[in-house]
Design a protein around this motif. Structure first.
Motif, PDB file in Angstrom:
ATOM      1  N   ALA A 181      34.987  36.073  43.617  1.00 57.51           N
ATOM      2  CA  ALA A 181      35.744  37.163  44.259  1.00 57.51           C
ATOM      3  C   ALA A 181      35.088  38.504  43.924  1.00 57.51           C
ATOM      4  CB  ALA A 181      37.185  37.137  43.766  1.00 57.51           C
ATOM      5  N   PRO A 182      34.908  39.373  44.922  1.00 55.47           N
ATOM      6  CA  PRO A 182      34.173  40.624  44.661  1.00 55.47           C
ATOM      7  C   PRO A 182      34.828  41.534  43.639  1.00 55.47           C
ATOM      8  CG  PRO A 182      34.930  40.485  46.965  1.00 55.47           C
ATOM      9  CD  PRO A 182      35.286  39.191  46.321  1.00 55.47           C
ATOM     10  N   ASP A 183      36.148  41.361  43.405  1.00 52.42           N
ATOM     11  CA  ASP A 183      36.792  42.217  42.405  1.00 52.42           C
ATOM     12  C   ASP A 183      36.844  41.564  41.017  1.00 52.42           C
ATOM     13  OD1 ASP A 183      38.561  40.261  43.093  1.00 52.42           O
ATOM     14  OD2 ASP A 183      40.318  41.575  43.230  1.00 52.42           O
ATOM     15  N   ALA A 184      36.185  40.409  40.837  1.00 51.58           N
ATOM     16  CA  ALA A 184      36.169  39.757  39.516  1.00 51.58           C
ATOM     17  C   ALA A 184      35.421  40.641  38.522  1.00 51.58           C
ATOM     18  CB  ALA A 184      35.496  38.389  39.616  1.00 51.58           C
ATOM     19  N   ARG A 185      35.905  40.661  37.283  1.00 45.93           N
ATOM     20  CA  ARG A 185      35.309  41.572  36.289  1.00 45.93           C
ATOM     21  C   ARG A 185      33.866  41.207  35.933  1.00 45.93           C
ATOM     22  NH1 ARG A 185      39.251  43.501  31.662  1.00 45.93           N
ATOM     23  NH2 ARG A 185      39.454  41.306  31.126  1.00 45.93           N
ATOM     24  N   VAL A 186      33.489  39.915  36.082  1.00 42.02           N
ATOM     25  CA  VAL A 186      32.076  39.573  35.808  1.00 42.02           C
ATOM     26  C   VAL A 186      31.140  40.263  36.791  1.00 42.02           C
ATOM     27  CG1 VAL A 186      32.249  37.351  34.593  1.00 42.02           C
ATOM     28  CG2 VAL A 186      32.292  37.388  37.086  1.00 42.02           C
ATOM     29  N   LEU A 187      31.694  40.681  37.950  1.00 41.72           N
ATOM     30  CA  LEU A 187      30.864  41.390  38.929  1.00 41.72           C
ATOM     31  C   LEU A 187      31.042  42.900  38.856  1.00 41.72           C
ATOM     32  CD1 LEU A 187      31.225  39.182  42.150  1.00 41.72           C
ATOM     33  CD2 LEU A 187      29.417  39.146  40.437  1.00 41.72           C
ATOM     34  N   THR A 188      32.249  43.353  38.513  1.00 44.41           N
ATOM     35  CA  THR A 188      32.511  44.799  38.607  1.00 44.41           C
ATOM     36  C   THR A 188      32.318  45.534  37.287  1.00 44.41           C
ATOM     37  OG1 THR A 188      34.859  44.455  38.142  1.00 44.41           O
ATOM     38  CG2 THR A 188      34.192  44.495  40.482  1.00 44.41           C
ATOM     39  N   GLU A 189      32.454  44.830  36.150  1.00 44.76           N
ATOM     40  CA  GLU A 189      32.383  45.520  34.852  1.00 44.76           C
ATOM     41  C   GLU A 189      31.087  45.178  34.108  1.00 44.76           C
ATOM     42  OE1 GLU A 189      35.871  45.477  32.419  1.00 44.76           O
ATOM     43  OE2 GLU A 189      37.195  45.554  34.159  1.00 44.76           O
TER      44      GLU A 189
END
Ligand SMILES: NC(=O)C1=CN([C@@H]2O[C@H](COP(=O)(O)OP(=O)(O)OC[C@H]3O[C@@H](n4cnc5c(N)ncnc54)[C@H](OP(=O)(O)O)[C@@H]3O)[C@@H](O)[C@H]2O)C=CC1
Ligand SMILES: Nc1c(N[C@@H]2O[C@H](COP(=O)(O)O)[C@@H](O)[C@H]2O)[nH]c(=O)[nH]c1=O
Length: 336
Positions: free
Chosen positions: A92-100
């Motif tokens: 999911a694009p809002d998952a923290r592994v991608l956003t943080e």
């Protein structure tokens, strides 16, 4: 031993659960154990979890400690290891592994059986991999005989229902038990004795204070009955210490188990040295240890013609070289 070296890490309740059956994330480890896990994260090249762990926990999978991030940078690494999500679908694009933490570590999504995943990670330079779950990923990698070390932290609570830490029929060998405040760490290794003790020696080498002018080496002395007699790593007590030297320093050379013991070492024992008068080869001969299993033959970096293995063999010590461990042994060395 194949690369990468795989450390599976999990925290479980007394009754063997990894989580409860509520949607809220359950942190089983206490603060000291979370810090221990953070140190393990800092010592690997990649951290892997399954897609359901990302969906259930929304983890960041970053090294938390600023000091550990700085130490990694000083070793020429990214501040935090590569984040690997195993999934057959996009994260999911809002998952923290991608956003943080994008400035600290990259994230990749992989799909495929354990052997294929490991081959792809090895091809991208991953030498040490940490698997942090969840249940299915642990089970699949254990079933594929792809786990070298399992670290299981048992938290002092009963959960009653939820996903369990489930493995497969597989014999492990206990290498350590440690109390971590209210949690208990159990460390197991898998594989035949030479493989698991040489891997343990290579892991000990990761504990060496870094040095640009000396090797980082780990060593384990194991009796014929499997008892660990001593362990050592470079610069353990003093900046000039060698791994075999400190391990043998801890032993009584009259110990009758030494002739039947094996020294597992990540680097060929030194046959010449500038730092102190007695070489590790001589220490091994003086202690009467009958067998040496080593990973990396010493490259001619600090002495002209490394000769430790040849001298030991000439003196009647059985010397076994396991070149498939070379990359693991080289990893903690700044000048590799
Ligand atoms: N206490 C602890 O230490 C930990 C606890 N947990 C807990 O574990 C639970 C999650 O475990 P679990 O449900 O078993 O799920 P996992 O995290 O093991 O993820 C399993 C899913 O990942 C994907 N996947 C797994 N392997 C592969 C593969 N080889 N190739 C492609 N996709 C793959 C699949 O889903 P898809 O393809 O649909 O993405 C699969 O259903 C959570 O409750 C979490 O809180 C998790 C980690 C640590
Ligand atoms: N719950 C649990 C663990 N969970 C692991 O840690 C991940 C969370 O990472 P982060 O978001 O970076 O803090 C989570 O997704 C799972 O892989 N680990 C442990 O050592 N002990 C625990 O009790």
């Amino acid at each position: 031993m194949r690369l990468p070296h795989v450390l599976a890490s999990a925290a479980v309740s007394i009754d063997g659960f990894l989580d409860d059956d509520t949607p809220e994330r359950l942190v089983l480890s206490g603060p000291a154990d979370l810090d221990r896990v953070d140190a393990e994260r800092a010592g690997v090249d990649a951290i892997l979890v399954g897609g359901d762990t990302v969906r259930a926990d929304d983890p960041r999978l970053l090294v938390r400690s600023p000091q550990r991030r700085a130490d990694r940078l000083a070793r020429g690494l990214r501040p935090s290891p590569l984040r690997v999500v195993l999934s057959s679908r996009p994260v999911a694009p809002d998952a923290r592994v991608l956003t943080e933490g994008r400035e600290l570590a990259d994230t990749v999504v992989l799909c495929g059986p354990p052997d294929e995943v490991l081959d792809r990670l090895a091809a991208h330079g991953v030498v040490r991999l940490m698997i942090e779950g969840g249940a299915r990923v642990h089970r699949d990698f254990l079933a594929a005989h792809a786990v070298d070390e399992l670290q299981l932290a048992i938290a002092p609570r009963l959960v009653g229902a939820g996903p369990r830490f489930t493995g497969v029929p597989l014999q492990g060998h206990l290498v350590e038990t440690r109390r971590v405040e209210q949690d208990v760490l159990l460390r197991y290794r898998f594989g035949d004795a030479d493989t698991r003790w040489l891997a343990e020696a290579c892991s000990l080498a990761e504990r060496c204070p870094p040095s640009a002018s000396a090797f980082s080496v780990g060593c384990v002395v194991v009796a014929a009955d499997g008892t660990v007699l001593a362990t050592g790593h470079s610069r353990r007590d003093d900046v000039l210490d060698h791994a075999e030297e400190v391990a043998l320093r801890d032993l009584d050379h009259a110990d009758p188990r030494l002739p039947g013991a094996t020294i597992y070492t990540s680097l060929e024992p030194c046959g010449q040295r500038a730092s102190r008068p007695t070489t590790c080869t001589q220490h091994i001969l003086d202690a009467g240890v009958g067998r040496v299993v080593m990973a990396w033959r010493e490259p001619p970096l600090f002495v002209g013609t490394p000769s430790g293995a040849a001298r030991l063999a000439e003196a009647g010590v059985e010397v076994i070289e396991r070149p498939e461990f070379v990359e693991l042994a080289r990893r903690p060395n700044l000048h590799r």
